[in-house]
Enzyme design. Sequence first.
Site, short mmCIF file in Angstrom:
data_model
loop_
_atom_site.label_atom_id
_atom_site.label_comp_id
_atom_site.label_asym_id
_atom_site.label_seq_id
_atom_site.Cartn_x
_atom_site.Cartn_y
_atom_site.Cartn_z
N GLN A 181 -29.24 8.12 50.17
CA GLN A 181 -29.65 9.24 49.33
C GLN A 181 -29.90 8.82 47.89
O GLN A 181 -29.08 8.11 47.31
CB GLN A 181 -28.56 10.31 49.34
CG GLN A 181 -28.88 11.48 48.42
CD GLN A 181 -27.99 12.67 48.71
OE1 GLN A 181 -26.90 12.78 48.16
NE2 GLN A 181 -28.44 13.54 49.59
N HIS B 63 -30.15 10.47 44.40
CA HIS B 63 -29.85 11.72 43.70
C HIS B 63 -30.92 11.95 42.65
O HIS B 63 -31.24 11.04 41.90
CB HIS B 63 -28.46 11.63 43.07
CG HIS B 63 -27.94 12.94 42.57
ND1 HIS B 63 -28.48 13.60 41.50
CD2 HIS B 63 -26.92 13.72 43.02
CE1 HIS B 63 -27.81 14.73 41.31
NE2 HIS B 63 -26.87 14.83 42.21
N ARG C 108 -31.84 17.16 48.16
CA ARG C 108 -32.01 16.04 47.22
C ARG C 108 -33.18 15.14 47.56
O ARG C 108 -33.88 14.65 46.67
CB ARG C 108 -30.71 15.23 47.16
CG ARG C 108 -29.62 15.98 46.46
CD ARG C 108 -28.30 15.26 46.50
NE ARG C 108 -27.32 16.02 45.73
CZ ARG C 108 -26.03 15.70 45.66
NH1 ARG C 108 -25.57 14.64 46.32
NH2 ARG C 108 -25.21 16.43 44.95
N ALA D 104 -11.02 10.11 50.80
CA ALA D 104 -10.77 10.06 52.25
C ALA D 104 -9.48 9.31 52.55
O ALA D 104 -8.67 9.74 53.38
CB ALA D 104 -11.95 9.41 52.97
N ARG E 172 -27.74 13.98 53.03
CA ARG E 172 -26.54 14.79 52.82
C ARG E 172 -26.81 15.89 51.81
O ARG E 172 -27.48 15.67 50.80
CB ARG E 172 -25.41 13.90 52.31
CG ARG E 172 -24.18 14.66 51.90
CD ARG E 172 -23.05 13.76 51.50
NE ARG E 172 -23.24 13.03 50.26
CZ ARG E 172 -23.19 13.58 49.04
NH1 ARG E 172 -22.99 14.88 48.90
NH2 ARG E 172 -23.35 12.82 47.97
N GLU F 164 -25.95 18.04 40.25
CA GLU F 164 -26.83 19.08 40.73
C GLU F 164 -26.32 20.46 40.30
O GLU F 164 -27.09 21.42 40.19
CB GLU F 164 -26.83 19.00 42.26
CG GLU F 164 -27.89 19.75 42.98
CD GLU F 164 -27.89 19.30 44.44
OE1 GLU F 164 -28.23 18.14 44.71
OE2 GLU F 164 -27.53 20.12 45.29
N HIS G 41 -27.47 6.88 45.39
CA HIS G 41 -26.27 7.70 45.27
C HIS G 41 -25.32 7.61 46.45
O HIS G 41 -24.11 7.48 46.27
CB HIS G 41 -26.70 9.14 45.06
CG HIS G 41 -25.59 10.09 44.76
ND1 HIS G 41 -24.71 9.89 43.71
CD2 HIS G 41 -25.21 11.26 45.33
CE1 HIS G 41 -23.84 10.88 43.67
NE2 HIS G 41 -24.10 11.72 44.65
N LEU H 54 -24.71 9.63 37.04
CA LEU H 54 -24.95 10.92 37.70
C LEU H 54 -24.86 12.09 36.73
O LEU H 54 -23.94 12.18 35.94
CB LEU H 54 -23.89 11.10 38.80
CG LEU H 54 -23.94 12.38 39.60
CD1 LEU H 54 -25.18 12.41 40.47
CD2 LEU H 54 -22.69 12.50 40.47
N PHE I 170 -25.70 25.39 44.84
CA PHE I 170 -25.96 23.96 44.96
C PHE I 170 -27.15 23.74 45.88
O PHE I 170 -27.48 24.61 46.69
CB PHE I 170 -24.72 23.23 45.52
CG PHE I 170 -24.21 22.16 44.62
CD1 PHE I 170 -23.40 22.46 43.55
CD2 PHE I 170 -24.57 20.83 44.82
CE1 PHE I 170 -22.94 21.48 42.70
CE2 PHE I 170 -24.10 19.83 43.98
CZ PHE I 170 -23.29 20.15 42.92
N SER J 149 -20.04 15.92 50.54
CA SER J 149 -19.27 14.66 50.64
C SER J 149 -17.82 14.87 50.24
O SER J 149 -16.91 14.35 50.88
CB SER J 149 -19.90 13.55 49.81
OG SER J 149 -19.91 13.90 48.46
N LEU J 150 -17.58 15.67 49.18
CA LEU J 150 -16.19 15.98 48.84
C LEU J 150 -15.54 16.74 50.00
O LEU J 150 -14.34 16.63 50.24
CB LEU J 150 -16.11 16.78 47.54
CG LEU J 150 -16.46 16.00 46.26
CD1 LEU J 150 -16.36 16.89 45.03
CD2 LEU J 150 -15.54 14.78 46.10
N ASP K 186 -17.47 -3.05 51.54
CA ASP K 186 -16.52 -4.03 52.08
C ASP K 186 -16.06 -3.67 53.50
O ASP K 186 -15.94 -4.55 54.36
CB ASP K 186 -15.30 -4.15 51.15
CG ASP K 186 -15.71 -4.41 49.71
OD1 ASP K 186 -16.67 -5.18 49.50
OD2 ASP K 186 -15.09 -3.83 48.81
N GLY L 113 -8.48 1.55 51.47
CA GLY L 113 -9.19 2.36 50.49
C GLY L 113 -8.35 3.54 50.06
O GLY L 113 -7.66 4.17 50.88
#
Lengths: 584, 259
Positions: free
Chosen positions: A240, A242, A286, A16, A394, A255, A353, A252, A116, A399-400, A221, A12
Amino acid sequence: MKIHKYDTVIVGAGGAGMRAAIEATKRSRTAVLTKLYPTRSHTGAAQGGMAAALANVEEDNWEWHTFDTIKGGDYLVDQDAAEILAKEAIDAVLDLEKMGLPFNRTPKGEIDQRRFGGHSRNHGEAPVRRACYAADRTGHMILQTLYQNCVKEGVEFFNEFYVLDQLITEVDGVRKSAGVVAYELATGEIHVFQAKSVIYASGGTGKFFRVTSNAHTLTGDGQAACYRRGLPLEDMEFFQFHPTGIWRMGILLTEGARGEGGILRNKDGERFMEKYAPVMKDLASRDVVSRSIYTEIREGRGCGPEGDHVYLDLTHLPPEQLDAKLPDITEFARTYLGIEPYTDPIPIQPTAHYAMGGIPTNVEGEVLADNTTVVPGLYAAGEVACVSVHGANRLGTNSLLDINVFGRRAGIAAAEYSHTADFVELPENPESFVIEQIERLRDSTGNERVATLRRELQETMDANVMVFRTEQTIKTAVEKIAELRERYKNVSIQDKGKRFNTDLLEAIELGNLLDLAEVMATSALARKESRGGHYREDYPNRDDVNFMRHTMAYREVGDDGTESIRLDYKPVVQTRYQPMERKY
Amino acid sequence: MATPVLDKADAAGQPEPGFADSPYITVTFRIRRFNPEVSAEAVWEDFQLEIDPKERVLDGLHKIKWDIDGTLTFRRSCAHGICGSDAMRINGKNRLACKTLIKDINPEKPITVEPIKGLTVLKDLVVDMEPFFQAYRDVMPFLIAKDTNEPTRERLQSAEDRARFDDTTKCILCAACTSSCPVFWNDGQYFGPAAIVNAHRFIFDSRDDAGEQRLEVLNDRDGVWRCRTTFNCTDACPRGIEVTKAIQEVKRALITRRY
């Protein structure tokens, strides 16, 4: 078939994977395998920001961030991991800035920050400006900056290499990672990558829903490859939704739009979030906002002829502010809805999301084979993984943050492990599972179509295991998924060729989605409580006595070849925060 | 505060004027097909389908692939103009299939869909992206700061300095610009607009110290001077980047050595 040997293989190339690759490449001979191109990954679709208590614009500290993350996750968060996330957030943002990320700036020239959902000052007193951002393109900038630094570091990419199997060899009674098997999309060739360490960073599973913010390629996967080899999946029932996806399309709308002052309204123009979250209002977490939207819709206060959506209202914000802070999402409204956000409210509905659950890891990114045992040489980070820093829900911008903090940790840990470990011997005929899978699909003359089964799966998931769930709806989904899995055996494809066979690819992806949907629904059925993103109308309260624990789902194969799911549970790591009732 | 006017947005759920009551219309997709496993020649193939004109060209391609012909091959991922996978030539113009609505391209006539030009076609709408990414890598697309002591906190940058290169940070590397450029079609050695856009993004970043090196790369015979200012790139950019302007700014920086 080709055999490759690397110290570290990363599966991937989103946030990440590339954050891990930057660290691993400096320390070990590393290959990154992606079924796309690196800059095509869905990290690029993230918009609003990345949380870190920099305190550039107002008082803040990482302890408050830790608390918000734990509360946001409805106390299913492992608290030691949340503390690491919040503490290392500050360096994670500064590292990205030093790599070149073009953050928005304050008048002093520092990184600017915005509000946020769920991020608060002093344990819930009021919203706090914690999200570091680059307009509404923060994910795009992170993905581009990480790719730029991968180019700088000379990271070796294998683009359009689709990993289909995780190789595990038992050595002296210990199951160790031996490498992965990949399918080269351009040629149809099989490649075996023998590696001392493997990091999964292959993203989420959102495509088992129809209305979703997720890319077509987010088909779980990595989770499926590990699960098929007997490794557990943690907390898969927690998904989640959103609050603000474009009506019917699911695209999206950040937020950050509400962080900039946007307001949700029902058909009467009422700011309905005031009823559900008196303090945080539109910036509640959320899960709370998505349930509130559907409550409005169910009680007849939805908008439009069918009353099936609500509005995101930005019309009171100055056009200059929208242009400077929210240029992309306002353009989405213009492109896909023909709506001018300066003057008209935008129709929205909750959209699938983010998978809170995934491959269980510890805080070093090491994958767990059960509640405590590490699989030597196997790592995971980002949405594919469950550390668990997100628990049952979350927070936006976490997540970022997760991909940067735990991507980095996994990259370092995997590369350092490769210095101490030898190559694990490959299993006999390592490619056999993949070849059998491909040949079965390519040679099948069955009468089922991939697109039909996928549509039926998405419809049942949207109808039965979305924002509101009951015993009955979940059972409906479980039965439908079982039927679809049976019919999947008769799937055939039209493209029998070797080059760029995306027909075959989609058939394999559907198989992964079906496996994971079954785990998701089965885990949801057993969790007889409501917590975060998992809301049971028949069990509307959180039950800390019986369910403050992580679900661990294992695939079991009986002697007669029948497959089943075994559920087990893992305790939540609690440090200093006692569970409290969750109010916003 | 004024209550928003709610009835206006309701129109979003209604068929557009001119498309009668049913949202669905019949359109023809005329697609350039090429599969070297089958034939060395590329051919046009027509597909008829029912589609809501508010849907995307990508939705049309999916309807064909999923319900009519599974061998149709194209790249896509995010489906809303962010990932850059699905740049293609639609009615003779480079666009993203996921950002182009049927109603915006005259569905009365066949909608032609071809691969982007100037890169080798591998199958149907899939081209070899490697030369494109090689040109990108050649301009050193990463921040090079010669700080003697790296700051402990972030580097400071004024909002004005940040705005100086904002436009070129939007690039998603879809290749719509580069593969719309007549110079690139004729000579694949030319760096092409996207690589120059990405050089611009760093040359004009106040934190970067390698502007001179990048300018020298672009001063090459295959560099910026090949640009003939046809503005195809600016027209093609799905992110609205003023590509030609960025190239002109790089040219000017090469002459004045000020940036």
